[in-house]
Design a protein around this motif. Sequence first.
Motif, PDB file in Angstrom:
ATOM      1  N   MET A   1       9.501  -4.234   4.492  1.00  0.00           N
ATOM      2  CA  MET A   1       8.713  -4.020   3.277  1.00  0.00           C
ATOM      3  C   MET A   1       8.962  -5.139   2.259  1.00  0.00           C
ATOM      4  SD  MET A   1       8.952  -0.685   0.866  1.00  0.00           S
ATOM      5  CE  MET A   1       9.035   0.500   2.148  1.00  0.00           C
TER       6      MET A   1
ATOM      7  N   ALA B   1      -5.535  26.033 -10.261  1.00  0.00           N
ATOM      8  CA  ALA B   1      -5.242  27.170  -9.371  1.00  0.00           C
ATOM      9  C   ALA B   1      -3.773  27.133  -8.960  1.00  0.00           C
ATOM     10  CB  ALA B   1      -6.160  27.110  -8.150  1.00  0.00           C
TER      11      ALA B   1
ATOM     12  N   ARG C   1       1.395   3.878   2.912  1.00  0.00           N
ATOM     13  CA  ARG C   1       2.057   3.598   4.197  1.00  0.00           C
ATOM     14  C   ARG C   1       3.368   4.368   4.362  1.00  0.00           C
ATOM     15  NH1 ARG C   1       1.869  -2.897   5.060  1.00  0.00           N
ATOM     16  NH2 ARG C   1       3.038  -2.347   6.937  1.00  0.00           N
TER      17      ARG C   1
ATOM     18  N   ASP D   1      -0.048  29.472  -1.511  1.00  0.00           N
ATOM     19  CA  ASP D   1       0.473  28.519  -0.536  1.00  0.00           C
ATOM     20  C   ASP D   1      -0.009  27.091  -0.765  1.00  0.00           C
ATOM     21  OD1 ASP D   1       1.799  30.496   0.685  1.00  0.00           O
ATOM     22  OD2 ASP D   1       0.345  30.816   2.308  1.00  0.00           O
ATOM     23  N   ASN D   2      -1.210  26.958  -1.350  1.00  0.00           N
ATOM     24  CA  ASN D   2      -1.791  25.616  -1.453  1.00  0.00           C
ATOM     25  C   ASN D   2      -1.464  24.881  -2.753  1.00  0.00           C
ATOM     26  OD1 ASN D   2      -3.010  25.587   1.102  1.00  0.00           O
ATOM     27  ND2 ASN D   2      -4.618  26.953   0.332  1.00  0.00           N
TER      28      ASN D   2
ATOM     29  N   GLU E   1     -10.317  22.190 -10.903  1.00  0.00           N
ATOM     30  CA  GLU E   1     -10.285  23.572 -10.416  1.00  0.00           C
ATOM     31  C   GLU E   1      -9.020  23.805  -9.567  1.00  0.00           C
ATOM     32  OE1 GLU E   1     -13.592  24.188  -7.799  1.00  0.00           O
ATOM     33  OE2 GLU E   1     -13.445  26.371  -7.841  1.00  0.00           O
ATOM     34  N   HIS E   2      -8.711  22.847  -8.711  1.00  0.00           N
ATOM     35  CA  HIS E   2      -7.538  22.993  -7.850  1.00  0.00           C
ATOM     36  C   HIS E   2      -6.250  22.878  -8.672  1.00  0.00           C
ATOM     37  CE1 HIS E   2      -5.131  23.010  -4.260  1.00  0.00           C
ATOM     38  NE2 HIS E   2      -4.636  21.814  -4.525  1.00  0.00           N
TER      39      HIS E   2
ATOM     40  N   ASP F   1       0.869  -1.173   0.000  1.00  0.00           N
ATOM     41  CA  ASP F   1       0.000   0.000   0.000  1.00  0.00           C
ATOM     42  C   ASP F   1       0.911   1.230   0.000  1.00  0.00           C
ATOM     43  OD1 ASP F   1      -1.646   2.102   0.580  1.00  0.00           O
ATOM     44  OD2 ASP F   1      -2.633   1.157   2.287  1.00  0.00           O
TER      45      ASP F   1
ATOM     46  N   LYS G   1       7.309   5.693  10.132  1.00  0.00           N
ATOM     47  CA  LYS G   1       6.350   5.984  11.208  1.00  0.00           C
ATOM     48  C   LYS G   1       5.872   4.698  11.868  1.00  0.00           C
ATOM     49  CE  LYS G   1       4.062  10.385  10.457  1.00  0.00           C
ATOM     50  NZ  LYS G   1       2.911  11.016   9.843  1.00  0.00           N
ATOM     51  N   GLU G   2       5.791   3.641  11.085  1.00  0.00           N
ATOM     52  CA  GLU G   2       5.356   2.351  11.644  1.00  0.00           C
ATOM     53  C   GLU G   2       6.488   1.673  12.414  1.00  0.00           C
ATOM     54  OE1 GLU G   2       3.579  -0.326   8.775  1.00  0.00           O
ATOM     55  OE2 GLU G   2       2.528   1.316   7.800  1.00  0.00           O
TER      56      GLU G   2
ATOM     57  N   ASN H   1      -9.154  18.267  -7.733  1.00  0.00           N
ATOM     58  CA  ASN H   1     -10.030  18.341  -8.899  1.00  0.00           C
ATOM     59  C   ASN H   1      -9.405  19.301  -9.910  1.00  0.00           C
ATOM     60  OD1 ASN H   1     -10.584  20.885  -7.933  1.00  0.00           O
ATOM     61  ND2 ASN H   1     -12.726  20.483  -7.432  1.00  0.00           N
TER      62      ASN H   1
ATOM     63  N   THR I   1      -7.068   9.147  -0.779  1.00  0.00           N
ATOM     64  CA  THR I   1      -7.952   9.946   0.074  1.00  0.00           C
ATOM     65  C   THR I   1      -7.651  11.447  -0.046  1.00  0.00           C
ATOM     66  OG1 THR I   1      -6.478   9.776   1.979  1.00  0.00           O
ATOM     67  CG2 THR I   1      -8.161   8.071   1.774  1.00  0.00           C
ATOM     68  N   TRP I   2      -6.760  11.818  -0.960  1.00  0.00           N
ATOM     69  CA  TRP I   2      -6.385  13.231  -1.090  1.00  0.00           C
ATOM     70  C   TRP I   2      -7.412  13.975  -1.934  1.00  0.00           C
ATOM     71  CZ3 TRP I   2      -0.396  13.614  -2.296  1.00  0.00           C
ATOM     72  CH2 TRP I   2       0.303  12.845  -1.354  1.00  0.00           C
ATOM     73  N   PHE I   3      -7.551  15.265  -1.649  1.00  0.00           N
ATOM     74  CA  PHE I   3      -8.450  16.076  -2.467  1.00  0.00           C
ATOM     75  C   PHE I   3      -7.728  16.596  -3.705  1.00  0.00           C
ATOM     76  CE2 PHE I   3      -9.738  20.359  -3.730  1.00  0.00           C
ATOM     77  CZ  PHE I   3     -10.928  19.991  -4.331  1.00  0.00           C
TER      78      PHE I   3
ATOM     79  N   TRP J   1       6.558   3.696   6.366  1.00  0.00           N
ATOM     80  CA  TRP J   1       7.154   2.586   7.118  1.00  0.00           C
ATOM     81  C   TRP J   1       8.015   3.077   8.267  1.00  0.00           C
ATOM     82  CZ3 TRP J   1       6.418  -2.749   5.680  1.00  0.00           C
ATOM     83  CH2 TRP J   1       5.491  -2.896   4.650  1.00  0.00           C
TER      84      TRP J   1
END
Lengths: 421, 436
Positions: free
Chosen positions: A29, A214, A17, A218-219, A210-211, A14, A21-22, A208, A204-206, A19
Amino acid sequence: MSEKVFVLGGEQTDFQRNWTKEGKTFMSMMREVLDDALEKVGISYDEIKRLNKENRVAVFVGNFDAEQYANQGHLGAFLTEVNPALYGVPGARYEAACASGSVALDAAITHIRAEDYDLAIVLGVEVMKTVSSSVGGDFLGTAAYYDKEAKGVQFPFPKLFGKLADVILERYELKEERFMDALAEISRINYANAKRNPKAQTRTWFMNKEHAMARGGDNNMAVGGRLCITDCSQVTDGAAVTILASKDYTKEYAKKTGRKVDDIPRVKGWGHRVAPITFEAKKQESVGDKYILPWTRQTVKDAYKRADLDVKHIDVFETHDCFTSSEYAAISAFGISEPGKEHIAIEEGTIDFGGKKPINPSGGLIGVGHPVGASGVRMMLDLYKQVTNTAGDYQVKGAKNGLMLNIGGSATTNFVFILGK
Amino acid sequence: MREIKTVTILGANGAMGSGSAGVIAAFGGAKVHMLARDVEKAKQGIEAAVASVKTDTIRARMIPGSYDADLEKAVAESDWVFELVAESYEVKEPINTRIAKARRPGTIVSTVSSGLSIGRLAKAYDEDGQKHYYGTHFFNPPYKMILCELVTHSGNDKKVTQALGEYLDKVLGRAVVYTNDTPAFAGNRIGFQLMNEVAHFAEKYADKGGIALMDEIMSGYTGRAMGPLATADFVGLDVHKAIVDNIYDNTKDEAHETFKLPGYFQKLIDAGKLGMKSGGGLTKVVKHADGKREKFVYNIKTGEYDPYPKFDIPFIKEARQKIKDSDYKGAMDIVKNASGFEAEIARYFISRYISYSLSLVGEVVDTKENTDGAMGFGFNWVPASAFVDFLGGPKETIKMMEQSKIPVPKLLKDAKEGKKFYELGDKLDARSLFKG
């Protein structure tokens, strides 16, 4: 060659992950991904022991830079730590920057074609979250000509591929707005595809359109000329395995597992070319050529020729979208569009998931994530899934032949493989 | 269900309100009315929403407003009203009365309550309103923690529930867990059971290491990134109290007594020592003049803070090394076979966690995949079913439960040996939740 090398399947970790941090390492791995791959393919460690007695099995490890990220070299020998069944099995590590996975695949394919071995385990691995992004960016600079292109440069690769975007824009006299819109669409497609892939880093990240459009602020910061964060793939920890086999072994395997040899995909063609290492030399060499990356195009042509296929026969592509500009240039290199007309293919939805020539249904490097040494092996695994109709939610309907392009450096080392039944 | 184009958020300036609004405006592409006590607070909520999902593109479709001036108008034009005001009937019920009057038929209304009765809150609405009223329990911070417990009550319509579940899953990217309208629902019921019982053990073994020892025994090798008592300190002892009191008052199950709040928690709450948010609780961090930070832990016996101790427990060390090497079954073998009271406690709590999770299937949720999802996605704890596999299957797990005198749930008694018990593997790799 299409009757010589078969792909039996594999598995990947995956890519979401972390590793470190785990509290785990590149070694854990490797252990997880190899155990998973063998279980999925249905080959036991006892079977490997049996093949090893007859010197019929070998392992090929793709890795770019464990020395710097994990303070460890000699990764080819590390599968012996995974399981004692691998004691004595020939194994080595292969390196070609971001094409490390492909150079490992290439070695495995070559040995099987030469009838040296019957089974080849190809494992690509990279642990990258052991260091900060700026330190990692400097490590990655060694995939370019470090002294000339990366030394003292923060995030050298976005800058090199930003220059590619500049050359595309100038050489083909494109309208900037239309070109940047096309690059944003490449981002959108890759992130959207990754949402269907349960092993993707960005699922799971946002994101689209439009982003992606842009740019700036900062983003969505500029990181390499015109290219911003949304134009970049992001490094991650990850490993992938594909298992290759000779025709003789594939027959044995098919019998044992109740499958038909005709249902198991074959490597139908390959291409391998190396362009001048610096981006400036590439640029100078390509003046007057229709293609800005002529050696990338040549690699694709070599693979088509060896496979006796053309773009019309390819149903799905996995490409090296380390940046949106690299995927953009790949569209014409594949022959999907004429050079300079890539934006039209993008605008018409040709490369979208439901398009005529879908690119990166997995999400590509932008969506799945880019653990450098594992990416080529992951691409081969994704082609396997597509042509065996086992890609789940990201399956391209009716895919029979797939092509992958994996590049190291600024499109320096080019590898193409075609897989099909 | 109506297409969700316009949403009203009530409680827009809180961490949950702004975070949820960010997710809805970004992933859902919805226009969002951000309502708070006053417009300035609502504007702060908009900035927090933008920061949480890191996209300026949503700012233009977020409209600040106040409850007094804008609630009725915003609700009337919304397809979903998401209420995230304070966790009490006294605050939520009057707001519901106002929403009920202003909402159009077909508008979804939901609450983020982590423990109140959804059926009782739904009573503020007419029949259509009750049909469209839900608990949508997001976790904090919503962009990163993707769990959403979708809580239904007897007045819901199954078709609407299904459509709302699909919207939350496919559009907003939530890991949706369906739960019944029971106290604290699935995640908190299981999570706070373990946390509270561990807190009791810390008191019982206060002279052996107390809080720090219990968190060491229940550390990463048991499938969680943070110890249970560190988690309680992180969420706040006042929040912890509200949740366990609610469960204690409104349930009667095998673990009933374990939901009693420990006396020392109440003592700390009374002293305003609520946890990390108030600068100290079960632990505190002191910054010295030279800039170095030192961690202290509350001594339950003396009421003082002692330097946070280090432990050297051989079986934990060995299990951690196995996890580090990705040998999860090897780590569980060590836990199963180790001697000493620390190992007994580890086995007791692993057994309790699995047993209690599975025992709620049928009452709180319909399938074990829902409790597994709640713990995996909501708490980042290894789900109970995955533990069964790592322990070597149902028989081995039952053996451990019996030795620890923990009731064996029927689901486990009936499980087939030799077949994978954990079925969420394609969605959530449980191995990633063990920490070496």
